[in-house]
Design an enzyme around this catalytic site. Structure first.
Site, PDB file in Angstrom:
ATOM      1  N   ASP A 136       0.804  -1.214   0.000  1.00 38.13           N
ATOM      2  CA  ASP A 136       0.000   0.000   0.000  1.00 38.13           C
ATOM      3  C   ASP A 136       0.845   1.276   0.000  1.00 38.13           C
ATOM      4  O   ASP A 136       2.058   1.239   0.164  1.00 38.13           O
ATOM      5  CB  ASP A 136      -0.950   0.014   1.204  1.00 38.13           C
ATOM      6  CG  ASP A 136      -0.289  -0.509   2.482  1.00 38.13           C
ATOM      7  OD1 ASP A 136       0.911  -0.230   2.681  1.00 38.13           O
ATOM      8  OD2 ASP A 136      -0.962  -1.191   3.268  1.00 38.13           O
TER       9      ASP A 136
ATOM     10  N   ASN B 263      -8.105  -3.154  14.257  1.00 36.77           N
ATOM     11  CA  ASN B 263      -9.479  -3.436  13.829  1.00 36.77           C
ATOM     12  C   ASN B 263      -9.522  -4.587  12.828  1.00 36.77           C
ATOM     13  O   ASN B 263     -10.548  -4.816  12.186  1.00 36.77           O
ATOM     14  CB  ASN B 263     -10.136  -2.185  13.237  1.00 36.77           C
ATOM     15  CG  ASN B 263      -9.431  -1.685  11.979  1.00 36.77           C
ATOM     16  OD1 ASN B 263      -8.468  -2.287  11.504  1.00 36.77           O
ATOM     17  ND2 ASN B 263      -9.913  -0.580  11.432  1.00 36.77           N
TER      18      ASN B 263
ATOM     19  N   HIS C 209      -7.597  -4.908  10.079  1.00 37.01           N
ATOM     20  CA  HIS C 209      -7.244  -4.633   8.691  1.00 37.01           C
ATOM     21  C   HIS C 209      -5.923  -5.300   8.317  1.00 37.01           C
ATOM     22  O   HIS C 209      -5.021  -5.436   9.137  1.00 37.01           O
ATOM     23  CB  HIS C 209      -7.239  -3.131   8.383  1.00 37.01           C
ATOM     24  CG  HIS C 209      -6.093  -2.354   8.949  1.00 37.01           C
ATOM     25  ND1 HIS C 209      -6.259  -1.388   9.909  1.00 37.01           N
ATOM     26  CD2 HIS C 209      -4.766  -2.362   8.673  1.00 37.01           C
ATOM     27  CE1 HIS C 209      -5.082  -0.841  10.200  1.00 37.01           C
ATOM     28  NE2 HIS C 209      -4.161  -1.432   9.473  1.00 37.01           N
TER      29      HIS C 209
ATOM     30  N   GLU D 264      -9.934  -1.946   5.259  1.00 36.34           N
ATOM     31  CA  GLU D 264     -10.654  -1.687   6.491  1.00 36.34           C
ATOM     32  C   GLU D 264     -11.891  -2.591   6.611  1.00 36.34           C
ATOM     33  O   GLU D 264     -12.346  -3.179   5.623  1.00 36.34           O
ATOM     34  CB  GLU D 264     -11.082  -0.215   6.542  1.00 36.34           C
ATOM     35  CG  GLU D 264      -9.927   0.777   6.501  1.00 36.34           C
ATOM     36  CD  GLU D 264      -9.198   0.924   7.842  1.00 36.34           C
ATOM     37  OE1 GLU D 264      -9.286   0.001   8.678  1.00 36.34           O
ATOM     38  OE2 GLU D 264      -8.543   1.961   8.038  1.00 36.34           O
TER      39      GLU D 264
END
Length: 246
Positions: free
Chosen positions: A67, A135, A137, A142
């Site tokens: 990313d 979370n 990811h 996400e």
């Protein structure tokens, strides 16, 4: 899914580097999928130390990163282009034209598709290194991201931006979007190595390891459908797990 429990982050880094080096020895022209952030820093340090000591060559290796932030210049110290250069690339013999990251300044649908096509043209990723967000990811996928997506632009959650704010001057400086390999792209990797360290990752690890089927509410759950996943995590990251660990 193979789970390797280690004592601390240092041992986690050494084990991850060992697996990568074994692949390079077996396949000198392998395609490595690379990650950024605080967790893999030690792994890159181990790989650099090995290069300096053993001269393991990367001259035939290709790398593709997960990313990049949207709208950030590759020369910006907080870009993942700069991260890879400062932590790894500048120390090894990997040719400039064999390292690839998503283009945070060209986020068109065509550019995203081009990144997936590039990976396919290289023969696919032989080993993908992953971290895990609090979370759940992976990459910057996400919660709620469809598990079949290819490379795409994502709106970063407030929790992800807060977690990354330590690398910037303030939260307001953290970009609100990123371009990331999709989970569909990640799952095409032949082998996946996920590394995790610290109590702050314990809840995420506990949740991930209790999914029996993928659920897009927790992106890392997609890994349960992959045939070759190795999880390397320290005792703190595995502290909530209630089953025996290898």
């Amino acid at each position: 899914m193979k789970i390797i429990s280690v004592s601390d982050k240092n041992e986690m880094s050494k084990k991850a580097a060992q697996i990568i080096l074994e692949l390079i020895k077996e396949k000198p022209n392998a395609v490595l999928g690379l990650a950024t952030g605080g967790t893999p820093e030690g792994t890159y340090k181990e790989l650099v130390a090995d290069y300096q000591k053993n001269e393991t060559s990367y001259c035939q290796i290709h790398t593709v990163n997960l990313d990049e932030y949207v709208g950030i210049n590759p020369e910006d110290p907080n870009s993942y282009h700069s991260y890879m250069e400062s932590h790894f690339f500048k120390y090894i013999d990997l040719p400039q034209d064999q390292r690839f990251l998503p283009d945070g300044q060209n986020t068109s649908v065509e550019a995203c598709a081009h990144y997936d096509n590039l990976i396919e043209s290289l023969g696919g990723v032989d080993l993908q290194l992953l971290g895990i967000g609090r979370n759940g990811h992976i990459g910057f996928n996400e919660p709620g991201t469809p598990l079949t997506m290819g490379t795409h632009v994502v709106q970063l959650t407030e929790s992800t931006r807060k977690a990354n704010a330590r690398f910037f001057g303030s939260l307001s400086e953290v970009p609100e979007q990123a371009i990331t390999m999709g989970i569909g792209t990640i799952l095409k990797s032949k082998k996946i190595v996920l590394i995790a360290s610290g109590e702050e990752k314990a809840e995420a690890m506990n949740r991930m390891l209790h999914f029996s089927v993928p659920d897009d509410c927790f992106p890392a759950s997609a890994l349960v459908q992959h045939p070759d996943v190795t999880v390397i995590a320290d005792e703190a990251a595995l502290s909530l797990i209630k089953f025996s660990k290898e």
